[in-house]
Design an enzyme around this catalytic site. Structure first.
Site, mmCIF file in Angstrom:
data_model
loop_
_atom_site.group_PDB
_atom_site.id
_atom_site.type_symbol
_atom_site.label_atom_id
_atom_site.label_comp_id
_atom_site.label_asym_id
_atom_site.label_seq_id
_atom_site.Cartn_x
_atom_site.Cartn_y
_atom_site.Cartn_z
ATOM 1 N N ASP A 9 -0.182 -14.677 -4.929
ATOM 2 C CA ASP A 9 -0.903 -13.936 -3.884
ATOM 3 C C ASP A 9 -1.035 -14.852 -2.669
ATOM 4 O O ASP A 9 -1.405 -16.014 -2.791
ATOM 5 C CB ASP A 9 -2.292 -13.502 -4.399
ATOM 6 C CG ASP A 9 -2.939 -12.475 -3.488
ATOM 7 O OD1 ASP A 9 -3.074 -12.756 -2.274
ATOM 8 O OD2 ASP A 9 -3.315 -11.400 -3.972
ATOM 9 N N ILE A 10 -0.732 -14.320 -1.511
ATOM 10 C CA ILE A 10 -0.726 -15.110 -0.283
ATOM 11 C C ILE A 10 -2.162 -15.441 0.181
ATOM 12 O O ILE A 10 -2.368 -16.355 0.974
ATOM 13 C CB ILE A 10 0.079 -14.356 0.824
ATOM 14 C CG1 ILE A 10 0.628 -15.315 1.856
ATOM 15 C CG2 ILE A 10 -0.721 -13.250 1.463
ATOM 16 C CD1 ILE A 10 1.788 -16.127 1.385
ATOM 17 N N GLU A 39 -5.176 -2.034 -1.084
ATOM 18 C CA GLU A 39 -4.500 -2.507 0.127
ATOM 19 C C GLU A 39 -2.993 -2.188 0.110
ATOM 20 O O GLU A 39 -2.454 -1.690 1.082
ATOM 21 C CB GLU A 39 -4.721 -4.019 0.215
ATOM 22 C CG GLU A 39 -4.369 -4.640 1.544
ATOM 23 C CD GLU A 39 -4.499 -6.168 1.474
ATOM 24 O OE1 GLU A 39 -5.549 -6.670 1.032
ATOM 25 O OE2 GLU A 39 -3.519 -6.835 1.845
ATOM 26 N N HIS A 42 -0.148 -3.323 -8.987
ATOM 27 C CA HIS A 42 -0.080 -4.766 -9.226
ATOM 28 C C HIS A 42 -1.298 -5.243 -9.993
ATOM 29 O O HIS A 42 -2.403 -4.765 -9.798
ATOM 30 C CB HIS A 42 0.078 -5.550 -7.921
ATOM 31 C CG HIS A 42 -0.896 -5.182 -6.847
ATOM 32 N ND1 HIS A 42 -0.766 -4.040 -6.082
ATOM 33 C CD2 HIS A 42 -2.013 -5.800 -6.409
ATOM 34 C CE1 HIS A 42 -1.766 -3.981 -5.216
ATOM 35 N NE2 HIS A 42 -2.548 -5.029 -5.402
ATOM 36 N N HIS A 83 -3.639 -8.504 -10.704
ATOM 37 C CA HIS A 83 -4.010 -9.843 -10.231
ATOM 38 C C HIS A 83 -4.306 -10.717 -11.443
ATOM 39 O O HIS A 83 -5.118 -10.339 -12.304
ATOM 40 C CB HIS A 83 -5.303 -9.787 -9.396
ATOM 41 C CG HIS A 83 -5.196 -9.090 -8.089
ATOM 42 N ND1 HIS A 83 -5.135 -9.751 -6.888
ATOM 43 C CD2 HIS A 83 -5.170 -7.765 -7.783
ATOM 44 C CE1 HIS A 83 -5.080 -8.882 -5.886
ATOM 45 N NE2 HIS A 83 -5.096 -7.664 -6.410
HETATM 46 P P1 AMP Z 1 -5.099 -4.924 -3.408
HETATM 47 O O1 AMP Z 1 -4.068 -3.870 -3.086
HETATM 48 O O2 AMP Z 1 -6.475 -4.532 -2.958
HETATM 49 O O3 AMP Z 1 -5.063 -5.328 -4.855
HETATM 50 O O4 AMP Z 1 -4.715 -6.230 -2.579
HETATM 51 C C1 AMP Z 1 -3.383 -6.580 -2.317
HETATM 52 C C2 AMP Z 1 -3.185 -8.052 -2.529
HETATM 53 O O5 AMP Z 1 -1.852 -8.361 -2.135
HETATM 54 C C3 AMP Z 1 -4.108 -8.974 -1.712
HETATM 55 O O6 AMP Z 1 -4.723 -9.907 -2.585
HETATM 56 C C4 AMP Z 1 -3.167 -9.646 -0.706
HETATM 57 O O7 AMP Z 1 -3.528 -10.974 -0.424
HETATM 58 C C5 AMP Z 1 -1.838 -9.582 -1.437
HETATM 59 N N1 AMP Z 1 -0.687 -9.577 -0.560
HETATM 60 C C6 AMP Z 1 -0.440 -8.734 0.472
HETATM 61 N N2 AMP Z 1 0.747 -9.020 1.052
HETATM 62 C C7 AMP Z 1 1.260 -10.073 0.363
HETATM 63 C C8 AMP Z 1 2.470 -10.828 0.474
HETATM 64 N N3 AMP Z 1 3.380 -10.561 1.419
HETATM 65 N N4 AMP Z 1 2.671 -11.831 -0.402
HETATM 66 C C9 AMP Z 1 1.753 -12.115 -1.358
HETATM 67 N N5 AMP Z 1 0.609 -11.436 -1.517
HETATM 68 C C10 AMP Z 1 0.352 -10.423 -0.669
#
Ligand code: AMP
Length: 134
Positions: free
Chosen positions: A29-30, A88, A93, A95
């Protein structure tokens, strides 16, 4: 339009990859809550995790367990916490978050700012462990 995670799988957007098989992909995760915070995704783009069919859902969780074991083998932590939000990015996905206390899973807290080198080093360590097991 392809999700940002599909673009990552296809190599159109860079990532710090930690593991991959024919159905799933895992990368850092970025915006990590802790060092080693990883996302595990199905290659098939489905928004809501509960819309995965039972077989794919079970396989996603099994792959998450494998990746989690490799994370904890190289990142010092008490255990790996599992979270699913998906508010988001509309691509299911999981975590995987190395934790020592419950507040390490607090998504409202400030995320870590890591250098590219640190991300690469962490991803490499997990990926080395994963590859050795294949
Ligand atoms: P959520 O959809 O609420 O589970 O959050 C999406 C997650 O994806 C967040 O923790 C972001 O930091 C992560 N994220 C979004 N874009 C990227 C990316 N390009 N590379 C890695 N992680 C990402």
């Amino acid at each position: 339009m392809a999700s940002i995670f599909t673009k990552i799988i296809q190599g159109e957007i860079p990532c710090y990859k930690v593991a991959e098989n024919d159905k799933f992909f895992a990368f850092l995760d970025i915006n990590p809550l802790s060092i080693g915070h990883t996302l595990v995704i199905p290659k098939k783009e489905i928004d809501y995790i509960f819309d995965l069919d039972d077989e794919l859902y079970t396989a996603l969780m099994q792959f998450s367990k494998i990746v989690g074991k490799h994370i904890e083998s190289v990142i010092p932590c008490k255990r790996i916490g599992i979270l699913v939000f998906g508010l988001e990015v509309p691509h299911a996905h999981v975590h995987l978050i190395p934790i020592n206390k419950s507040s390490d899973m607090d998504i409202s807290k400030k995320t870590l700012k890591l250098t590219k080198e640190k991300f690469e080093q962490v991803a490499q360590k997990i990926n080395d462990s994963y590859k050795k097991s294949l």
